[in-house]
Structure formats: structure tokens, C-alpha cells
Write an enzyme that holds these catalytic residues in place. Sequence first.
Site, PDB file in Angstrom:
ATOM      1  N   ASN A  25       0.853  -1.190   0.000  1.00 40.08           N
ATOM      2  CA  ASN A  25       0.000   0.000   0.000  1.00 40.08           C
ATOM      3  C   ASN A  25       0.890   1.242   0.000  1.00 40.08           C
ATOM      4  O   ASN A  25       1.408   1.640   1.039  1.00 40.08           O
ATOM      5  CB  ASN A  25      -0.902  -0.041   1.252  1.00 40.08           C
ATOM      6  CG  ASN A  25      -1.807   1.171   1.351  1.00 40.08           C
ATOM      7  OD1 ASN A  25      -1.899   1.952   0.405  1.00 40.08           O
ATOM      8  ND2 ASN A  25      -2.467   1.328   2.485  1.00 40.08           N
ATOM      9  N   TRP A  26       1.054   1.810  -1.201  1.00 30.93           N
ATOM     10  CA  TRP A  26       1.979   2.955  -1.328  1.00 30.93           C
ATOM     11  C   TRP A  26       1.408   4.217  -0.704  1.00 30.93           C
ATOM     12  O   TRP A  26       2.096   5.231  -0.604  1.00 30.93           O
ATOM     13  CB  TRP A  26       2.306   3.218  -2.803  1.00 30.93           C
ATOM     14  CG  TRP A  26       3.059   2.117  -3.495  1.00 30.93           C
ATOM     15  CD1 TRP A  26       3.506   0.945  -2.930  1.00 30.93           C
ATOM     16  CD2 TRP A  26       3.455   2.055  -4.873  1.00 30.93           C
ATOM     17  NE1 TRP A  26       4.146   0.177  -3.872  1.00 30.93           N
ATOM     18  CE2 TRP A  26       4.129   0.840  -5.079  1.00 30.93           C
ATOM     19  CE3 TRP A  26       3.300   2.926  -5.954  1.00 30.93           C
ATOM     20  CZ2 TRP A  26       4.642   0.474  -6.322  1.00 30.93           C
ATOM     21  CZ3 TRP A  26       3.811   2.555  -7.199  1.00 30.93           C
ATOM     22  CH2 TRP A  26       4.478   1.342  -7.368  1.00 30.93           C
ATOM     23  N   LYS A  27       0.129   4.185  -0.336  1.00 35.59           N
ATOM     24  CA  LYS A  27      -0.531   5.380   0.228  1.00 35.59           C
ATOM     25  C   LYS A  27      -0.192   6.599  -0.632  1.00 35.59           C
ATOM     26  O   LYS A  27      -0.210   6.500  -1.858  1.00 35.59           O
ATOM     27  CB  LYS A  27      -0.104   5.565   1.690  1.00 35.59           C
ATOM     28  CG  LYS A  27      -0.351   4.314   2.532  1.00 35.59           C
ATOM     29  CD  LYS A  27      -0.210   4.574   4.012  1.00 35.59           C
ATOM     30  CE  LYS A  27      -0.471   3.294   4.794  1.00 35.59           C
ATOM     31  NZ  LYS A  27      -0.510   3.500   6.238  1.00 35.59           N
ATOM     32  N   HIS A  75      -9.897   1.260   4.492  1.00 34.98           N
ATOM     33  CA  HIS A  75      -8.646   1.520   5.220  1.00 34.98           C
ATOM     34  C   HIS A  75      -8.911   2.557   6.325  1.00 34.98           C
ATOM     35  O   HIS A  75      -9.707   3.479   6.126  1.00 34.98           O
ATOM     36  CB  HIS A  75      -7.574   2.026   4.258  1.00 34.98           C
ATOM     37  CG  HIS A  75      -6.213   2.041   4.888  1.00 34.98           C
ATOM     38  ND1 HIS A  75      -5.823   3.044   5.735  1.00 34.98           N
ATOM     39  CD2 HIS A  75      -5.194   1.160   4.844  1.00 34.98           C
ATOM     40  CE1 HIS A  75      -4.592   2.780   6.168  1.00 34.98           C
ATOM     41  NE2 HIS A  75      -4.195   1.637   5.642  1.00 34.98           N
ATOM     42  N   GLU A 117      -7.334   5.004   7.246  1.00 30.20           N
ATOM     43  CA  GLU A 117      -7.081   6.393   6.860  1.00 30.20           C
ATOM     44  C   GLU A 117      -8.239   6.967   6.038  1.00 30.20           C
ATOM     45  O   GLU A 117      -8.412   8.185   5.968  1.00 30.20           O
ATOM     46  CB  GLU A 117      -5.731   6.485   6.117  1.00 30.20           C
ATOM     47  CG  GLU A 117      -4.573   6.336   7.101  1.00 30.20           C
ATOM     48  CD  GLU A 117      -3.309   5.731   6.533  1.00 30.20           C
ATOM     49  OE1 GLU A 117      -3.147   5.681   5.306  1.00 30.20           O
ATOM     50  OE2 GLU A 117      -2.469   5.278   7.350  1.00 30.20           O
ATOM     51  N   GLU A 145      -5.864  -4.588  10.648  1.00 34.83           N
ATOM     52  CA  GLU A 145      -4.887  -3.516  10.828  1.00 34.83           C
ATOM     53  C   GLU A 145      -5.235  -2.693  12.058  1.00 34.83           C
ATOM     54  O   GLU A 145      -5.986  -1.704  11.944  1.00 34.83           O
ATOM     55  CB  GLU A 145      -4.895  -2.592   9.600  1.00 34.83           C
ATOM     56  CG  GLU A 145      -4.516  -3.264   8.301  1.00 34.83           C
ATOM     57  CD  GLU A 145      -3.906  -2.258   7.339  1.00 34.83           C
ATOM     58  OE1 GLU A 145      -2.737  -2.425   6.998  1.00 34.83           O
ATOM     59  OE2 GLU A 145      -4.582  -1.287   6.985  1.00 34.83           O
ATOM     60  N   GLY A 154       1.845   2.759  10.866  1.00 37.09           N
ATOM     61  CA  GLY A 154       2.729   3.894  10.620  1.00 37.09           C
ATOM     62  C   GLY A 154       3.737   4.155  11.719  1.00 37.09           C
ATOM     63  O   GLY A 154       4.267   5.257  11.834  1.00 37.09           O
ATOM     64  N   SER A 182       2.927  -1.496  10.678  1.00 31.06           N
ATOM     65  CA  SER A 182       4.358  -1.498  11.007  1.00 31.06           C
ATOM     66  C   SER A 182       5.033  -2.841  10.756  1.00 31.06           C
ATOM     67  O   SER A 182       5.822  -3.310  11.573  1.00 31.06           O
ATOM     68  CB  SER A 182       4.571  -1.035  12.445  1.00 31.06           C
ATOM     69  OG  SER A 182       4.066   0.277  12.610  1.00 31.06           O
ATOM     70  N   GLY A 210       2.577  -0.824   4.451  1.00 26.47           N
ATOM     71  CA  GLY A 210       2.580   0.579   4.056  1.00 26.47           C
ATOM     72  C   GLY A 210       3.991   1.070   3.816  1.00 26.47           C
ATOM     73  O   GLY A 210       4.603   0.764   2.791  1.00 26.47           O
TER      74      GLY A 210
HETATM   75  P1  PGA Z   1       2.361   0.778   7.741  1.00 27.28           P
HETATM   76  O1  PGA Z   1       0.915   0.873   7.080  1.00 27.28           O
HETATM   77  O2  PGA Z   1       2.997  -0.497   7.228  1.00 27.28           O
HETATM   78  O3  PGA Z   1       3.077   2.003   7.288  1.00 27.28           O
HETATM   79  O4  PGA Z   1       2.145   0.722   9.228  1.00 27.28           O
HETATM   80  C1  PGA Z   1       0.090  -0.246   6.924  1.00 27.28           C
HETATM   81  C2  PGA Z   1      -1.244   0.181   6.386  1.00 27.28           C
HETATM   82  O5  PGA Z   1      -1.794   1.188   6.864  1.00 27.28           O
HETATM   83  O6  PGA Z   1      -1.781  -0.447   5.454  1.00 27.28           O
END
Ligand code: PGA
Length: 245
Positions: free
Chosen positions: A6-8, A91, A93, A161, A167, A207, A228
Site C-alpha cells: 500500500n503505497w498510500k 482503510h 485512513e 490492521e 505507521g 508497522s 505501508g
Molecule cells: P504501515 O501501514 O505499514 O506504514 O504501518 C500499513 C497500512 O496502513 O496499510
Amino acid sequence: MLIVANWKAYVETLEKAKRLYAAGKRIAAAGHHDIVLAPPAPYLGLLASANRSNVEFASQDVSETLGGAATGEMTAAAVASVKAAYAIIGHSERRALGESDAEILEKVRHALAHGLTPILCIGERERDPEASYLAFLRKQIQSVYEPLSPKERAAIVLAYEPIWAIGKSAADAITPTDLNEMVLYLRKVLGEYLKSPGKARILYGGSVEPGNARALAAGSGIEGFLVGRASTDTQAFGALAKALN
Ligand code: PGA
């Protein structure tokens, strides 16, 4: 393992997107893992439609609208038309921006209707001593699975998640023991909606790094990871995949 990158919004140049795609192809070519890349929309269209490798693509979201006069929306039909195979839905976010369970259900329905495999994200904000987060997770699952047909339910990939673990760094991720417990719990809940909950694909995200991926995968019962930050660094992503070989 199914590794979803997930490149966000970490990737903001086409050059970087191409480098990460090349890294994904190298990892997929080694044949140990299924690699799914979820780039920001402009790169998704470019990379997925021209892709001839065994890497697959996901959108980071799909719209709950069905098209027409809806500026800025990305419909499931449009995502499917560039040959993406998956759609990340719900997600945290996106939920933080006000996305409701009802909207998430609509998104899952649209994704399924267009042949996309939904990667449905669930996760608690924090853990309370009374463990009411378990009921919270059950509700997140119920609100999507209950209205769907058995066939639709079985198509969903569930990504657990926990928001408190997203993050951060490996030290803040869930422990392998806790993850194992959570997967047992999630399969129990899924058992209310699926004939074979043991076959449901469950991913963990939050993470995940080269240093903790192997321990989290070992014996926890997950099928893979939603990654992420570490997926947006070619070296870290390569090392993460290697750690899981
Ligand atoms: P992260 O994000 O690996 O940066 O914690 C994971 C995600 O939100 O999909």
C-alpha cells in the site's frame, strides 16, 4: 504469502513508482510470494494497464458511487478497466475521513460486481482492558458480511490492521502471540458468515518491516501482509519479502 504494498501517498513521482514496480516484479519473479501493488491512482492506471508480469494491482479505494456526475470519484468499473485485480476498502485512513460501515459495504459490493477482490480493512483504534475492541471488530465484520451472499463473502480478503500499530516502527507492531490470538478470534467471527472460515484469507497490517515480518508470519495463521511504509522503499520491500521466503 500474499504481500500487498500500500503505497498510500508516499509515492509522488512517476520515476519512484516505476522503480517500486520494477522491485515488485523482481520479487514476484522469484516465485515465493504473490505481490500486489496499490499505487496512487495516476500510477495505478499507467502501470496496471501495461503490466505483463505476474505482479498484480490494487486500487487504494473505490467510490461508493456508480459513475456519472461525481467529480473526483474513482469507480470500481474504472479500476477494473485498467486491469487491477484487487481494491483496498475501508482503510483506517479513509474511515478517519468519515467513511461509514454502510459506505464500505457499498464499495465492497461495487468491487465484487466488477470482478475486483476486496481487501477489507478492519482494526481497533486502541485496546481497552475490558476488551470491548473485540465487539467493535465483530461489528466491522458483521456490517459488511451479513448483507452479502455466501459467494460474495468468500471472495473477500480481510486485512486486520490495528490503528494503534499503523505507521509506527516494528517495536510498536502487534506481537506474534497477540496476532495469533486475534486471527483465532477473527476466524471465529467469520465462522458466523462463512462455511469454511479456515479458508478465509486474513492479512495483517501495521508497522510490518523486514525485521518483524518473519516472526509475525510464523504460526500466526495469516496468509500475508498489507504493508505501508516499508513497501515504498525498494530495499526494505525486497528484504521484507526475502525474510518471508
Ligand atoms: P504501515 O501501514 O505499514 O506504514 O504501518 C500499513 C497500512 O496502513 O496499510
